[in-house]
Design a protein around this motif. Structure first.
Motif, PDB file in Angstrom:
ATOM      1  N   SER A   4      58.362 -72.814  68.560  1.00 51.15           N
ATOM      2  CA  SER A   4      57.208 -72.561  67.701  1.00 51.15           C
ATOM      3  C   SER A   4      56.492 -73.855  67.341  1.00 51.15           C
ATOM      4  N   GLU A   8      52.619 -74.946  68.136  1.00 48.40           N
ATOM      5  CA  GLU A   8      51.677 -75.457  67.151  1.00 48.40           C
ATOM      6  C   GLU A   8      50.939 -76.688  67.677  1.00 48.40           C
ATOM      7  N   ALA A  11      48.406 -75.695  70.195  1.00 48.45           N
ATOM      8  CA  ALA A  11      47.245 -75.121  69.508  1.00 48.45           C
ATOM      9  C   ALA A  11      46.365 -76.238  68.940  1.00 48.45           C
ATOM     10  N   ALA A  25      40.683 -70.496  70.943  1.00 50.34           N
ATOM     11  CA  ALA A  25      41.385 -69.215  70.967  1.00 50.34           C
ATOM     12  C   ALA A  25      41.199 -68.508  72.308  1.00 50.34           C
ATOM     13  N   VAL A  30      44.433 -66.033  72.431  1.00 49.77           N
ATOM     14  CA  VAL A  30      44.896 -65.504  71.144  1.00 49.77           C
ATOM     15  C   VAL A  30      43.652 -65.241  70.296  1.00 49.77           C
ATOM     16  N   SER A  31      43.823 -64.611  69.175  1.00 51.14           N
ATOM     17  CA  SER A  31      42.680 -64.359  68.294  1.00 51.14           C
ATOM     18  C   SER A  31      42.387 -65.605  67.462  1.00 51.14           C
ATOM     19  N   SER A  33      41.784 -65.829  64.341  1.00 47.96           N
ATOM     20  CA  SER A  33      42.518 -65.780  63.067  1.00 47.96           C
ATOM     21  C   SER A  33      43.971 -66.213  63.256  1.00 47.96           C
ATOM     22  N   ALA A  34      44.589 -65.783  64.379  1.00 46.60           N
ATOM     23  CA  ALA A  34      45.972 -66.187  64.653  1.00 46.60           C
ATOM     24  C   ALA A  34      46.055 -67.690  64.898  1.00 46.60           C
ATOM     25  N   LEU A  35      45.050 -68.217  65.605  1.00 45.72           N
ATOM     26  CA  LEU A  35      45.031 -69.657  65.871  1.00 45.72           C
ATOM     27  C   LEU A  35      44.853 -70.430  64.575  1.00 45.72           C
ATOM     28  N   SER A  36      43.985 -69.941  63.694  1.00 45.16           N
ATOM     29  CA  SER A  36      43.763 -70.604  62.409  1.00 45.16           C
ATOM     30  C   SER A  36      45.045 -70.636  61.590  1.00 45.16           C
ATOM     31  N   GLN A  37      45.803 -69.551  61.595  1.00 47.00           N
ATOM     32  CA  GLN A  37      47.071 -69.525  60.869  1.00 47.00           C
ATOM     33  C   GLN A  37      48.077 -70.499  61.468  1.00 47.00           C
ATOM     34  N   THR A  38      48.074 -70.625  62.787  1.00 53.95           N
ATOM     35  CA  THR A  38      48.988 -71.573  63.438  1.00 53.95           C
ATOM     36  C   THR A  38      48.679 -73.004  63.012  1.00 53.95           C
TER      37      THR A  38
END
Length: 297
Positions: A4, A8, A11, A25, A30-31, A33-38
Motif C-alpha cells: 500500500s 501511495e 500515486a 486518475a 482509478v477514480s 476521489s480514490a486518488l485524492s484519498q490515497t
C-alpha cells in the motif's frame, strides 16, 4: 515497504508528472476521489503537505519537489530491474525512444536500421530527428545521438565513428560564376547559406582553425535555413556557399555536384556519440541496441 505504501508513492508520481488529479486518475485507472484519498493518506503518514491545490491547478510543495527528485529515479530503477528480470532468457523486446541530430542519424543510424529491424523484430525504435538539444530525462528519451561538445556530464557516451572535419562547399556552377574564397575573410564578398540552430535567433557562425586556435566568422547571404539538408540542396542548386561536415558532403563531392574550398582552414573536431542515462543501460532492449552499434560502428 508494504504494498500500500508503494502504491501511495506511485500515486504521488502520477499526480506530480500529470499536474492534475483527473489526468493522473485516468493514467492509473482509478477514480479521482480514490486518488485524492490515497494522496491524503500519504501526506498524513509523512506529516507534510506534498501538493498545493487550487480549483485550477495542482502544484508541488517544497517537500513534494524534494520527494519527486529522489523518488522518480529510484522508481525508474526498480521498474528497469523488474523489466530486466522478466526479459531474461527471452528475445529482447520493447520500445526505445531515441533523439538524434539529423546529420548524426544520416551518418550512423540510417544505414543500420534495416539490419537492426531484421535481427531484432521485437524492438521498436521511436525516433525523433531534431537539431535542438533536449534534456533527455525530462523528455523521456532512452538515448540520443549528439555532438561531443553537447554531451551532458551525467550521461554514458559511446563514440560513433571517427572525428569529423568541417567542410566548405559550393556547386561547380557557383564557383565558375563567382570564384573561390582564398581565406575565411573573403567569405564576406560571397553569397553564403546560413544555418540556424532550432530555437536560436541568430545564425550559426562558421568555425575555422589556424595556428593552433579556433575562430568564428559570421557570414551573410541570400538564404537562412534551419535544416542542414535544405542547406546542402541549396548549395547544389547554386544558391551559394555552405558550411557542413565532410562525411555528409563526401558523396556529393565524389559525384561532382559540390566542390570544396578553404580546406587548409578546416580542422577535425569531436564527432557524434550515442549517449544514454545510466539506468537505461539495464533495459535488455537498450543493451542489445548498444551492442549492435558497437559491432556495426
Amino acid at each position: 515497504m508494504r504494498g500500500s505504501e508503494f502504491a501511495e508513492l506511485q500515486a504521488f508520481l502520477a499526480v506530480a508528472e500529470q499536474g492534475s488529479f483527473v489526468r493522473a486518475a485516468e493514467a492509473l485507472q482509478v477514480s479521482p476521489s480514490a486518488l485524492s484519498q490515497t494522496i491524503k493518506g500519504l501526506e498524513a503518514r509523512l506529516d507534510v503537505r506534498l501538493f498545493h491545490r487550487t480549483t485550477r491547478r495542482v502544484g508541488l510543495s517544497q517537500a513534494g519537489e524534494r520527494l519527486l527528485a529522489r523518488l522518480k529515479p529510484a522508481v525508474e530503477e526498480v521498474e528497469a530491474a523488474v523489466a530486466d528480470a522478466a526479459e531474461l532468457g527471452e528475445r529482447p523486446q520493447g520500445r526505445l525512444r531515441l533523439h538524434a541530430f539529423r546529420v548524426g542519424y544520416q551518418l550512423y543510424l540510417a544505414p543500420l536500421l534495416a539490419r537492426f529491424a531484421e535481427a531484432y523484430p521485437d524492438i521498436e525504435l521511436d525516433l525523433t530527428l531534431d537539431d535542438q538539444p533536449v534534456d533527455m530525462i525530462e523528455a523521456g528519451f532512452d538515448g540520443a545521438i549528439r555532438l561531443g561538445e553537447l554531451l551532458e556530464q551525467d550521461m554514458i557516451a559511446m563514440p560513433l565513428g571517427a572525428t569529423l572535419r568541417h567542410c566548405v562547399v559550393a556547386s561547380p556552377a557557383y564557383v565558375k560564376r563567382h570564384g573561390k574564397p582564398r581565406t575565411p575573410s573573403d567569405l564576406h564578398r560571397h553569397r553564403c547559406i546560413n544555418w540556424r540552430w532550432p530555437g536560436q535567433m541568430h545564425p550559426y557562425q562558421w568555425e575555422f582553425h589556424r595556428d593552433g586556435g579556433w575562430f568564428r566568422v559570421a557570414v551573410h547571404g541570400p538564404l537562412i535555413v534551419n535544416d542542414l539538408r535544405a542547406m546542402l540542396e541549396a548549395a547544389i542548386n547554386g544558391v551559394g556557399i555552405a558550411f557542413t561536415v565532410d562525411a555528409w558532403a563526401a558523396p556529393l563531392i565524389r559525384e561532382g555536384r559540390l566542390v570544396t574550398m578553404l580546406d587548409e582552414w578546416c580542422a577535425p573536431f569531436d564527432g557524434f556519440y550515442f549517449c544514454y542515462p545510466r539506468q537505461r543501460h539495464h533495459l535488455a532492449a537498450m543493451r542489445t541496441f548498444i551492442d549492435f552499434l558497437k559491432r556495426n560502428g
